[in-house]
Design an enzyme around this catalytic site. Structure first.
Site, PDB file in Angstrom:
ATOM      1  N   TYR A 193       3.989   5.192  -1.786  1.00  0.00           N
ATOM      2  CA  TYR A 193       3.463   5.737  -3.049  1.00  0.00           C
ATOM      3  C   TYR A 193       4.176   6.878  -3.614  1.00  0.00           C
ATOM      4  O   TYR A 193       4.043   7.823  -3.787  1.00  0.00           O
ATOM      5  CB  TYR A 193       2.036   6.078  -2.991  1.00  0.00           C
ATOM      6  CG  TYR A 193       1.198   5.015  -3.683  1.00  0.00           C
ATOM      7  CD1 TYR A 193       1.422   4.663  -5.005  1.00  0.00           C
ATOM      8  CD2 TYR A 193       0.234   4.356  -2.975  1.00  0.00           C
ATOM      9  CE1 TYR A 193       0.648   3.737  -5.591  1.00  0.00           C
ATOM     10  CE2 TYR A 193      -0.532   3.417  -3.570  1.00  0.00           C
ATOM     11  CZ  TYR A 193      -0.337   3.116  -4.880  1.00  0.00           C
ATOM     12  OH  TYR A 193      -1.095   2.169  -5.458  1.00  0.00           O
ATOM     13  N   ASP A 253      -4.073   7.347   4.743  1.00  0.00           N
ATOM     14  CA  ASP A 253      -4.475   6.795   3.453  1.00  0.00           C
ATOM     15  C   ASP A 253      -4.979   5.379   3.715  1.00  0.00           C
ATOM     16  O   ASP A 253      -4.211   4.437   3.824  1.00  0.00           O
ATOM     17  CB  ASP A 253      -3.273   6.788   2.504  1.00  0.00           C
ATOM     18  CG  ASP A 253      -3.554   6.074   1.186  1.00  0.00           C
ATOM     19  OD1 ASP A 253      -4.667   5.531   1.019  1.00  0.00           O
ATOM     20  OD2 ASP A 253      -2.650   6.038   0.340  1.00  0.00           O
ATOM     21  N   LYS A 281     -11.683   1.546  -3.034  1.00  0.00           N
ATOM     22  CA  LYS A 281     -11.779   0.100  -3.157  1.00  0.00           C
ATOM     23  C   LYS A 281     -13.064  -0.467  -2.562  1.00  0.00           C
ATOM     24  O   LYS A 281     -14.079  -0.559  -3.227  1.00  0.00           O
ATOM     25  CB  LYS A 281     -10.528  -0.559  -2.546  1.00  0.00           C
ATOM     26  CG  LYS A 281      -9.227  -0.127  -3.235  1.00  0.00           C
ATOM     27  CD  LYS A 281      -8.036  -0.881  -2.711  1.00  0.00           C
ATOM     28  CE  LYS A 281      -6.724  -0.387  -3.295  1.00  0.00           C
ATOM     29  NZ  LYS A 281      -6.578  -0.621  -4.732  1.00  0.00           N
TER      30      LYS A 281
END
Length: 441
Positions: A193, A253, A281
């Site tokens: 990321y 993460d 999520k």
């Protein structure tokens, strides 16, 4: 009766019991005629003409209204080319676009839909909650319920703070790590990321060069943002040891892997407990949500218990809490993760076998309901390895699968997701499509 391809016609009548009147087209037939004719038109879904005309019109309009026409970059199909699909509805393991095309979905809203889209039990619970209101801006009991479920499930979490996205959770947890340690530097990984993933020597060098300055290491325990890349057996253990030795915090993460690889996430699956964890999520069941949590002594730095200020108007809203609670309840039922493992194994191995039989260099893997494959011989241990993939070939494969009614993530460098709603028939239809498309590349 003969018909155009993909359309079957059948008819029934009682003409044997009556005289057939002479047809006169200058006026409608008499309503009193005893003769009846019924015709049925059935359309073969597999032979419908694939079109994205309405999606194209909608997306062209969207580009005038939003940067790039989307609110998250990968949706623009830049990595695979062609027309992005504009979705109209979802249910179970399937999606329908505004042109009427149906797809078997392996994106699952990028992970949240682990029990399937628009689950009836979740929708019913949301309907009841909405009767009380959609947002309070004040504490509600549902926050306690979901917090208790998360804390009991995830090994590292003793206290939790709910936010509104995985991105927000990661931003908040980095501020927390700096506040707790009094250090400013963060180690992250290339393709997550910017040390190479799975390279422990690179991590050691960073710590040697920045002694006493590194607040934390943050990483996806299984990479999903470079495609599916699992850790080498010794990698997470070594990272855990380095952080303990140097006083840095280890942050997992788990926005993608949380409640997906196992009920307790990747940390349960691999047996490695970090200091802090981010989630998202799945814990919102398809509604906007995120969370960060960890050791009590660290989390008590967060306001109002401590000085690290962080707030959010919609954090802990009753709708997201409700969807999360009912999603986690379903995942607790016996056989849930066994089902994910079985169908994802069949899917991944079937695609790789088809690739091999049709002469394509491919590699890949899966853990529980998360998978991925690359158009390269591999192995793929980091982003540099992943970039060796034939992205042009992946783009052709992707477009071919889309026309066959299979929706994968529109990038070689994104993981895929299965759900409890996927059936053996879904997997077999996907593999049949993959064999067809791969044989044509």
């Amino acid at each position: 009766m003969a018909a155009a391809s993909g359309v079957a016609l059948s008819w029934q009548s009682n003409l044997s019991q009556c005289q057939i009147p002479r047809l006169v087209f200058s006026k409608p037939p008499r309503r009193s005629s005893p003769c009846t004719i019924r015709m049925t038109v059935s359309v073969d879904e597999n032979q419908k003409t694939f079109t994205l005309q309405k999606s194209e019109e909608a997306f062209n309009k969207a580009k005038e209204l939003m940067p790039g026409g989307v609110n998250s970059p990968v949706r623009a199909f830049k990595s695979v080319g062609g027309q992005p699909v504009v979705i109209d509805s979802v249910k179970g393991a399937h999606m329908w676009d505004i042109d009427g095309n149906k797809y078997i979905d392996y994106v699952g809203s990028w992970g949240p839909a682990i029990i399937g889209h628009a689950d009836d039990e979740v929708l019913a619970a949301l309907a009841e909650t909405m009767k009380k209101g959609t947002s309070f801006g004040a504490p509600c009991l549902l926050e306690n319920t979901l917090a208790e479920m998360v804390i009991s499930a995830v090994p590292s979490i003793e206290m939790v703070r709910f936010v509104n996205s995985g991105t927000e959770a990661c931003m908040g947890v980095l501020r927390l790590a700096r506040a707790f340690t009094g250090r400013s530097k963060i180690v992250k990984f290339e393709g997550c990321y910017h040390a190479p993933y799975n390279d422990i020597s690179a991590v050691k060098s960073l710590f040697d060069d920045n002694k006493g300055e590194i607040a934390a290491i943050i990483l996806e325990p299984v990479v999903g943002n470079s495609g599916f890349i699992p850790p080498k057996p010794e990698f997470l253990d070594a990272i855990r040891n380095i952080t303990k030795e140097t006083g840095a915090l280890l942050i997992f993460d788990e926005v993608m892997t949380g409640f997906r690889l196992a009920y307790g996430g990747a940390q349960e699956y691999f047996g490695i407990t970090p200091d802090l964890t981010t989630l998202g999520k799945i814990i919102g069941g398809g509604l906007p949500v995120g969370a960060y949590g960890g050791r009590r002594d660290i989390m008590e730095m967060v306001a109002p218990a401590g000085p690290m200020y962080q707030a959010g108007t919609l954090s802990g809203n009753p709708l997201a809490m409700t969807a999360g609670i009912h999603t986690l309840k379903r995942l607790k039922q016996p056989g849930a993760y066994e089902h994910l493992d079985k169908i994802t194994s069949e899917l991944t191995q079937g695609i790789l076998d088809a690739g091999k039989k049709t002469g394509h260099a491919m590699c890949g893997g899966y853990i529980s309901g998360m998978f991925g494959f690359f158009f390269t011989d591999g192995p793929v241990h980091n982003f540099s390895d992943a970039k060796k993939s034939d992205t042009a070939k992946f783009a052709k494969f992707y477009r071919g699968m889309l026309e066959e009614g299979v929706y994968f993530a529109p990038s070689q460098f994104e993981a895929g997701f299965t759900s409890l709603a996927h059936t053996a028939e879904d997997i077999q239809r996907t593999l049949a499509a993959a064999k067809k498309v791969l044989s044509q590349l």
